[in-house]
Design a protein around this motif. Structure first.
Motif: not given
Length: 693
Positions: A236-248
């Motif tokens: 599966g392809r995945i990062n982590t939450d703190f990478i994905d949603n860091s823009a906020g």
């Protein structure tokens, strides 16, 4: 709450004023900007790009957690008109649309997003495909159609709400998008108690059961870290939450720092408060672009790290040990492998997964940030460009205030760290320190020299422009070419540049020569190397890379020699072209390009062998430069240095040189070259260098 907090700060005379809390009446509304979702969507785009899918035009079947009234879920589900939302759930409803019409469903989702406090119950059922529907989670039993069962990849038709959500999470789709609260996926070996989210125990699935190809984490904690790693190990392809949603968070950082700057400008009466507020609104799109750029680079960085993960496993292990020694990291707490697990990965020819690399990246940024802040680097006038790059161009006219920003040093440090770690990986600083004995600050300065002297941002920009235009492996390979040259050249400056590098002075000294070599080095190399470069260039063009960029990418590895050539030119007061002729002729006579290639083709058995190989590659460069210097010194007494002089020198020293060239020819004839053979020839060339001095 932002307005309340800011009002208290202002009433108490706190220096941050209404920059104390981001958002509010005079701040950036994250939901209106869609900034968190947009940042996470960049991660999703990266995953699919590497699968040959353009999510903005190719159909993507998705399931999700959330509803259209939510910031992250709602915004994300409008970012592409190609999304086919098969199913979604929140705490109130379960939505199923077995064969969604992408265009019609997008319009309906947009309507719901604009409808205050909407829920899936507000979805126009006439727009749901055959067999779909909206089901309340309060129902005791839910019967789904055969079409819905087929879409979810199950034969079961009767469910309670929790088991239906469980089936949705296991459905064979392209994307799972987490935009709501809860932890829904865990590792197989984890218990529900370890997850710590009892509300969702009944519907949670284990990572091996997930059949989606990609997971995007717009929300926090949708999947445990152990679950992420297991999902990645299963393909599966995945990062982590703190990478994905860091823009906020990044957007809030920008808002606060902009308001700090503007408060000084208002205090000087260059703006009044009303003008300041209008300016904040005017800069919204540019602030978003600056934030999203960070998301793009972090996701791209993880792709390059993943490409190099096997080769860098030993370096990652060294970094984790260094972090533990500094009491910055506890591996067991972050789900990172211990030494025994690292040894097993090495035996199996594996590297760290993308979620593990994300953890290392975050910790490395913290560690290096502290090093930069404790040094004099942020005070170097050369770094002011990074400070200005942080702010929207609309503010650059207030240059005096930007230069005196209260968090000037912190912003510069953050900019340096993001560029360095995103481009060179989390292990880079530690590995250069171990290799050369240099302090962290010197590694950082050497990187800044290479960054500007070689104009690496222009090269990266050209490669990034190829998104969805060429196969992703072409891009990642090109990024690796740039990385390898940057790594080699940073190491060169740490070895030969002195103990206290002057960034501005070194850039000024080397940049003109590097620019000259960029244009001509491909013509200076030996015939076999030129042919290799030409073949690489033709292959890149065939993959869709523009000819000018293809030429740059194919020749960049030759620039690993640029620092040596320019340094010898400066010492000998010669001309770059003449020195380059000698340098490449030496390499051709001794087969040094082939020897370096042979080292790179080996697979290290362990971390120590990887270090030996890295040192061996460096040694072949060092030998080439040293022999070039020796021949140039001879030329000063006899004639102008050129390739003919190399022939003369080798003839004059044939008793020593022929033994080496014969050894290299024998090695080239072998079906397999091992490390011991390469070490031996390096030692012989080293002896030749010593005798030539």
């Amino acid at each position: 709450f932002s307005d309340v907090a800011n009002a208290i700060a202002e009433a108490r005379g706190f220096w941050l004023g209404d920059a104390f809390a981001s958002g509010g009446s005079n701040g950036y509304d994250h939901k209106a900007m869609g900034i968190t979702a947009r940042g996470a969507w960049i991660s999703v785009q990266r995953h699919f790009l590497e699968m040959g899918v353009d999510v903005q035009s190719d159909p993507v079947r998705a399931i999700g957690c959330g509803d259209m009234s939510g910031d992250v879920f709602g915004n994300d589900m409008l970012l592409s008109k190609s999304i086919e939302l098969v199913a979604a759930f929140d705490h109130r409803h379960i939505f199923i649309d077995p064969r969604p019409d992408a265009a019609a469903s997008w319009r309906e989702r947009k309507r719901l997003f604009g409808l205050p406090r909407s829920s899936w119950a507000d979805y126009d059922e006439k727009l749901i495909s055959k067999g779909g529907g909206v089901f309340p989670r309060s129902a005791k039993s839910i019967t789904i159609s055969k079409e819905a069962a087929a879409a979810l990849g199950t034969e079961q038709r009767e469910f309670d709400p929790e088991s239906l959500i469980n089936a949705i999470l296991k459905s064979p789709v392209d994307l799972i998008w987490f935009g709501g609260i809860g932890t829904y996926i865990k590792a197989e070996a984890e218990s529900d108690a370890q997850v710590g989210d009892p509300t969702n125990d009944g519907l949670r699935v284990s990572a091996p059961e997930v059949r989606a190809r990609v997971i995007g984490e717009g929300a926090n904690l949708g999947i445990t870290q152990a679950g992420r790693i297991e999902f990645a190990l299963h393909g599966g392809r995945i990062n982590t939450d703190f990478i994905d949603n860091s823009a906020g968070v990044d957007c809030s950082d920008h808002e606060v720092n902009i308001k700090i700057l503007l408060s000084d400008i208002v205090a000087k009466k260059k703006l009044n408060l009303e003008q300041r507020n209008k300016l904040l609104v005017k800069m919204t799109d540019e602030v978003a672009a600056l934030v999203l750029r960070d998301n793009y680079q972090q996701s791209q960085s993880l792709s390059l790290q993943q490409y190099l993960a096997k080769a860098h496993l030993g370096l990652h292990s060294d970094l984790m040990r260094a972090m533990e020694k500094a009491k910055l990291l506890k591996r067991s707490l972050e789900g990172l492998p211990d030494d025994e697990s690292i040894a097993r990965l090495s035996r199996d020819g594996q590297g760290l997964t993308r979620p593990e690399l994300a953890i290392l990246t975050s910790y490395a940024k913290i560690m290096i940030y502290n090093e930069v802040l404790a040094s004099s680097i942020p005070d170097d006038p050369m770094m002011e460009g990074l400070l200005f790059d942080y702010f929207p161009k609309e503010l650059h006219k207030y240059s005096a205030e930007i230069k005196k920003h209260k968090l000037r040093r912190e912003i510069i440090a953050t900019q340096i760290v993001n560029t360095l770690v995103n481009r060179m990986g989390p292990e880079f600083v530690q590995s250069r320190m171990s290799k050369t004995g240099a302090a962290a600050a010197e590694v950082i300065k050497a990187f800044m020299i290479v960054l500007h002297a070689y104009d690496l941002p222009a090269m990266w920009q050209g490669i990034e422009a190829l998104d969805n235009k060429v196969p992703s492996h072409v891009q990642v390979s090109a990024l690796n070419q740039v990385f390898q040259v940057a790594k080699r050249t940073v190491t060169w400056y740490l070895r030969f540049g002195g103990n206290d590098l002057n960034v501005a002075a070194e850039i000024e000294a080397f940049k003109p020569g590097i620019e000259l070599l960029k244009k001509s080095i491909g013509k200076m190399a030996p015939e076999d190397v030129r042919q290799e470069v030409l073949t690489a260039e033709e292959n890149l063009i065939a993959e869709g890379v523009p000819p000018a960029l293809a030429s740059q990418i194919s020749t960049i590895k030759l620039l690993s020699a640029a620092s040596d050539i320019i340094s010898i030119t400066r010492r000998s007061e010669g001309e770059i072209k003449s020195i380059a002729d000698v340098y490449f002729s030496v390499g051709e006579r001794l087969g040094l390009d082939w020897l370096r290639f042979s080292v790179g083709a080996l697979v290290p058995a362990n971390g120590w062998q990887a270090r030996v190989m890295g040192g061996l590659t460096d040694d072949f460069y060092i030998h080439q430069a040293a022999l070039t210097s020796a021949i140039i010194a001879t030329a000063k007494k006899k004639a102008k240095p050129d390739s003919a002089l190399v022939e003369t020198w080798f003839d004059d020293n044939s008793d020593r040189t022929e033994k080496i060239t014969q050894m290299v020819e024998e090695f080239r004839a072998q079906p397999k070259v091992d490390l011991d053979m390469l070490v031996l020839v390096s030692q012989r060339i080293g002896q030749l260098v010593h005798q030539a001095k």
